[in-house]
Design an enzyme around this catalytic site. Structure first.
Site, PDB file in Angstrom:
ATOM      1  N   ARG A  78       0.994  -1.204   0.057  1.00 44.26           N
ATOM      2  CA  ARG A  78      -0.137   0.189   0.094  1.00 44.26           C
ATOM      3  C   ARG A  78       0.881   1.167  -0.052  1.00 44.26           C
ATOM      4  O   ARG A  78       1.784   1.317   0.979  1.00 44.26           O
ATOM      5  CB  ARG A  78      -1.081  -0.033   1.018  1.00 44.26           C
ATOM      6  CG  ARG A  78      -1.888   1.093   1.451  1.00 44.26           C
ATOM      7  CD  ARG A  78      -3.019   0.974   2.320  1.00 44.26           C
ATOM      8  NE  ARG A  78      -3.939   1.942   2.603  1.00 44.26           N
ATOM      9  CZ  ARG A  78      -4.050   2.998   3.452  1.00 44.26           C
ATOM     10  NH1 ARG A  78      -2.952   2.852   4.500  1.00 44.26           N
ATOM     11  NH2 ARG A  78      -4.696   3.847   3.503  1.00 44.26           N
ATOM     12  N   ASN A 154      -6.939   8.189   2.512  1.00 41.01           N
ATOM     13  CA  ASN A 154      -6.421   7.886   3.630  1.00 41.01           C
ATOM     14  C   ASN A 154      -7.471   8.366   4.807  1.00 41.01           C
ATOM     15  O   ASN A 154      -7.253   9.619   4.890  1.00 41.01           O
ATOM     16  CB  ASN A 154      -5.086   7.999   3.786  1.00 41.01           C
ATOM     17  CG  ASN A 154      -4.501   7.264   5.180  1.00 41.01           C
ATOM     18  OD1 ASN A 154      -4.520   6.034   5.283  1.00 41.01           O
ATOM     19  ND2 ASN A 154      -4.097   8.055   6.276  1.00 41.01           N
ATOM     20  N   GLU A 155      -7.747   7.666   5.635  1.00 37.47           N
ATOM     21  CA  GLU A 155      -8.641   8.125   6.908  1.00 37.47           C
ATOM     22  C   GLU A 155      -9.177   9.565   6.577  1.00 37.47           C
ATOM     23  O   GLU A 155      -8.863  10.679   7.053  1.00 37.47           O
ATOM     24  CB  GLU A 155      -7.373   8.278   8.002  1.00 37.47           C
ATOM     25  CG  GLU A 155      -6.763   7.050   8.351  1.00 37.47           C
ATOM     26  CD  GLU A 155      -5.500   7.076   9.083  1.00 37.47           C
ATOM     27  OE1 GLU A 155      -5.340   8.072   9.721  1.00 37.47           O
ATOM     28  OE2 GLU A 155      -5.000   5.820   9.525  1.00 37.47           O
ATOM     29  N   HIS A 222      -8.675   0.720   9.944  1.00 35.96           N
ATOM     30  CA  HIS A 222      -7.305   0.802  10.206  1.00 35.96           C
ATOM     31  C   HIS A 222      -7.587   0.607  11.989  1.00 35.96           C
ATOM     32  O   HIS A 222      -8.239   0.973  12.737  1.00 35.96           O
ATOM     33  CB  HIS A 222      -6.848   1.965  10.135  1.00 35.96           C
ATOM     34  CG  HIS A 222      -6.636   2.687   8.920  1.00 35.96           C
ATOM     35  ND1 HIS A 222      -6.053   3.870   8.191  1.00 35.96           N
ATOM     36  CD2 HIS A 222      -6.903   1.921   7.695  1.00 35.96           C
ATOM     37  CE1 HIS A 222      -6.036   3.826   7.027  1.00 35.96           C
ATOM     38  NE2 HIS A 222      -6.396   2.407   6.458  1.00 35.96           N
ATOM     39  N   TYR A 224      -6.054   0.532  15.429  1.00 36.00           N
ATOM     40  CA  TYR A 224      -4.880   0.697  16.492  1.00 36.00           C
ATOM     41  C   TYR A 224      -5.512   0.530  17.815  1.00 36.00           C
ATOM     42  O   TYR A 224      -6.314  -0.387  18.221  1.00 36.00           O
ATOM     43  CB  TYR A 224      -4.324   1.984  16.048  1.00 36.00           C
ATOM     44  CG  TYR A 224      -3.547   2.088  14.840  1.00 36.00           C
ATOM     45  CD1 TYR A 224      -2.471   1.680  14.737  1.00 36.00           C
ATOM     46  CD2 TYR A 224      -4.210   2.453  13.727  1.00 36.00           C
ATOM     47  CE1 TYR A 224      -1.513   1.746  13.727  1.00 36.00           C
ATOM     48  CE2 TYR A 224      -3.556   2.674  12.486  1.00 36.00           C
ATOM     49  CZ  TYR A 224      -2.080   2.207  12.594  1.00 36.00           C
ATOM     50  OH  TYR A 224      -1.442   2.082  11.333  1.00 36.00           O
ATOM     51  N   GLU A 251      -4.442  -0.954   7.658  1.00 34.60           N
ATOM     52  CA  GLU A 251      -3.453  -0.611   8.614  1.00 34.60           C
ATOM     53  C   GLU A 251      -3.493  -1.192   9.787  1.00 34.60           C
ATOM     54  O   GLU A 251      -4.591  -1.210  10.329  1.00 34.60           O
ATOM     55  CB  GLU A 251      -3.484   0.905   8.656  1.00 34.60           C
ATOM     56  CG  GLU A 251      -2.937   1.673   7.450  1.00 34.60           C
ATOM     57  CD  GLU A 251      -2.517   3.340   8.000  1.00 34.60           C
ATOM     58  OE1 GLU A 251      -2.387   3.528   9.249  1.00 34.60           O
ATOM     59  OE2 GLU A 251      -2.481   4.053   6.871  1.00 34.60           O
ATOM     60  N   TRP A 280       1.230  -1.619   8.884  1.00 41.64           N
ATOM     61  CA  TRP A 280       1.927  -0.084   8.887  1.00 41.64           C
ATOM     62  C   TRP A 280       3.139  -0.280   9.796  1.00 41.64           C
ATOM     63  O   TRP A 280       3.096  -0.644  11.116  1.00 41.64           O
ATOM     64  CB  TRP A 280       0.950   0.721   9.705  1.00 41.64           C
ATOM     65  CG  TRP A 280       1.493   2.291   9.177  1.00 41.64           C
ATOM     66  CD1 TRP A 280       2.425   2.908   9.984  1.00 41.64           C
ATOM     67  CD2 TRP A 280       1.273   3.044   8.265  1.00 41.64           C
ATOM     68  NE1 TRP A 280       2.872   3.920   9.824  1.00 41.64           N
ATOM     69  CE2 TRP A 280       2.277   4.395   8.382  1.00 41.64           C
ATOM     70  CE3 TRP A 280       0.630   3.208   7.104  1.00 41.64           C
ATOM     71  CZ2 TRP A 280       2.264   5.352   7.627  1.00 41.64           C
ATOM     72  CZ3 TRP A 280       0.677   4.116   6.278  1.00 41.64           C
ATOM     73  CH2 TRP A 280       1.607   5.173   6.478  1.00 41.64           C
TER      74      TRP A 280
END
Length: 628
Positions: A78, A154-155, A222, A224, A251, A280
């Protein structure tokens, strides 16, 4: 909450899953596409992304990274691009990136990073602006549909509300790309800095997919600090796969300043669900998250702990990545031999073990897919690297028809093995509840926490966990749900009596009778260094506002904190992140999350929220901070 990535940022909150049926539109036959909720290549072969993010926009000279990422075992990369927020990646540069991907036999996921944190981070651009960038470099992308997935932005939205909202902005972006002639599979990132803690993407994904006339849209979350438990990871993935919506965890890391992601479950769950994951990132992180570098200074010989975990650990690239078949021309085209008929053992109401005679291959078998067969439909239940698998999460009293495929590194798949029929135990399911737990006993009581233990329950099948509840009259509030017969309760209020009890539960959802109660009074706060809290209105619009609260610790280390206040002018909280809010009318108590309660002397953390106000007065309330 935010995280720094090289020169960018991203963030999030929690998770639950809604399941509805959805029928996708017909798919176009051009290149990589979506079929039955999964990525496939043009020839119909499943494409399970296993790759690494690479920050090309900031490190454009690190072109050797493509070969090094391939050598690590990835089948995809990516690539971070910019349309002007940073140095613009031109059409010729993007064409070279695609060439590097193809030379190294990688599927190229191209993402525009300019949208990161739009509405919250200075300099971020809208999805509409991102589409303008893609159209400006369309010449480099046309004809690359077999090799390229187009990740619009992205985001694309932070935690603040924007107009148009994520759903409408994403639909519009997809439609503009299709109208411009793009036939690539499109990837869309979640809002809330990619982590979708508000479930906006999860709940609106069907309508977004319907906006794509080809049906070739895949959703990207993503993971986290929001995804720090197995339950959160599993529920989110299941909410997409159960509705045949294509998903990639594109991610994630093994650690983060906003919490400790459950990377083990992320990697295991995406593998068993047959969906993509992309770690990531290769190298070049800054701003305090350098631990997310898989290698140091772009040197593949200096692999980090995270790099070793993602590349060679359980469910890592070395065992789960399969090269896209588009690159197999002139290479290995021979499929493995058919696996032996699987045999089941250790069958319970929710699990079983499966084994079979191993396959052989002219080069080498890299793994197997265990599938459930239902007519012409097959569902992958596990993808082990050896000739056995443990299947969990099954339904009681249910027949499963199971079979196995073998596969090799070139993406060749064997013929399907013969099937075996297995019925899990329990007729109509397990209906017997566990025995009542023993009366709980408290210890280690402080002003904001305590430890609780009790005699374990028994069950005819097996106890899977407990619910610790606070009892107030006829009301019960679950404070913890441990798997064993003890729990640590944190974020409690000082000098407060808690009446506590415990339930046991099993895999079938049966719950025991409630244990006897125990009364525990937390200690009075004070004498531990104290803390302070400051409140700031960060954004305000008609009817709504955003605020941030900074908690600063005193002179000694703390393990937890709580901030209380009372709104005076009708304000309400609609969303909160980095804290848990307990409200009683206009009064609020915000307590730390599991990842931000431990503060060193004089250290600070913060939490934020969005709310409503009466458009007359939006005064800053007085705050009280306590800690232990």
């Amino acid at each position: 909450m935010k995280r720094k990535i090289a020169l960018a940022a991203a963030s999030m909150l929690t998770l639950a899953a809604a399941v509805v049926a959805f029928s996708q539109p017909a798919q176009a036959a051009t290149g990589i596409r979506v079929a039955n909720g999964k990525l496939v290549e043009a020839n119909g072969t499943a494409l399970k992304l296993r790759g690494i993010n690479h920050p090309h926009a900031w490190y454009a000279t690190q072109t050797s990274s493509f070969a090094n990422i391939k050598a690590a075992g990835a089948n995809s990369v990516r690539v971070v691009l910019s349309g002007g927020r940073w140095t613009t990646n031109t059409a010729s540069d993007v064409a070279n990136v695609i060439s590097l991907c193809k030379t190294n036999k990688l599927i190229c996921v191209l993402e525009n990073h300019d949208t990161t944190g739009f509405g919250e981070q200075s300099g971020a651009v809208s999805l509409d602006a991102a589409v303008n960038y893609w159209i400006s470099i369309q010449s480099a992308l046309t004809g690359q549909e077999n090799y390229v997935i187009l990740n619009i932005g992205n985001e694309p939205i932070g935690n603040n509300a924007v107009t148009p909202n994520w759903t409408d902005a994403t639909k519009s972006a997809i439609q503009r790309l299709r109208n411009a002639g793009f036939q690539h599979t499109i990837m869309v990132d979640a809002p809330n800095w990619g982590q979708d803690w508000s479930f906006t993407m999860r709940d609106n994904a069907p309508s977004v997919l319907a906006a794509d006339t080809t049906g070739n849209t895949i959703f990207s979350v993503h993971m986290y600090g929001v995804f720090d438990t197995a339950a959160e990871v599993t529920a989110y993935v299941d909410s997409f796969t159960s509705r045949n919506l294509a998903l990639c965890v594109c991610e994630f890391g093994d650690n983060h300043s906003d919490g400790n992601p459950d990377e083990d479950t992320i990697m295991a769950k995406t593998q068993s669900a047959g969906i993509g994951n992309m770690g990531w990132s290769w190298s070049g992180n800054g701003g305090g998250v350098e631990y997310l570098d898989m290698v140091t200074s772009f040197n593949p010989a200096q692999r980090s702990t995270w790099g070793n975990r993602y590349i060679t650990g359980s469910n890592g690239l070395s065992t789960t990545s399969t090269q896209a078949t588009i690159y197999n021309t002139g290479g290995d085209t021979q499929a493995p031999t058919t696996p032996g008929t699987p045999s089941a053992s250790n069958v319970t109401s929710s699990s079983l073990s499966l084994s079979w005679s191993a396959s052989t291959d002219n080069v080498g078998v890299t793994g197997y897919d265990v599938v459930r067969v239902s007519g012409s439909t097959e569902t992958v239940l596990a993808s082990p690297s050896t000739n056995s698998a443990s299947l969990t999460g099954l339904s009681a009293g249910t027949q499963y028809t199971l079979a196995v495929y073998a596969k090799d590194a070139a993406g060749n798949r064997s013929a399907r093995s013969a099937t075996v029929g297995v019925t899990t135990s329990g007729t109509g399911g397990d209906t017997q509840a566990p025995t009542t737990p023993g009366t709980p006993s408290a210890s280690n009581v402080t002003s904001s926490s305590l430890s609780l233990s009790w005699s374990a329950s028994t069950d005819n099948v097996g106890v899977t966990g407990y619910d610790v509840v606070r009892v107030s009259g006829s009301t019960e509030t679950v404070l913890a749900s441990p798997s064993g017969n003890s729990a640590s309760l944190t974020g409690l209020t000082a000098a407060t009596q808690y009446t506590l009890a415990v339930y046991a539960k099993d895999a079938a959802g049966n719950r025991s009778a409630r244990s006897a109660t125990v009364n525990v009074t937390t200690q009075t706060a004070g004498g531990t260094g104290g803390c302070t809290a400051t409140y700031a209105i960060t954004n305000q619009w008609p009817g709504g506002f955003g605020a941030n609260v900074t908690v600063t610790n005193g002179s000694t280390a703390s393990t937890s904190w709580a901030v209380t206040w009372t709104f005076a002018n009708g304000q309400t909280i609609t969303q909160i992140w980095s804290a848990q809010d307990t409200a009683s009318g206009a009064s609020h108590t915000a307590r730390n999350m599991s990842y931000n309660g431990n503060l060193g002397p004089n250290a600070s953390t913060s939490f934020g929220f969005n709310g409503t106000w009466n458009n007359s007065v939006n005064a800053v309330p007085a705050l009280t901070c306590t800690r232990s």
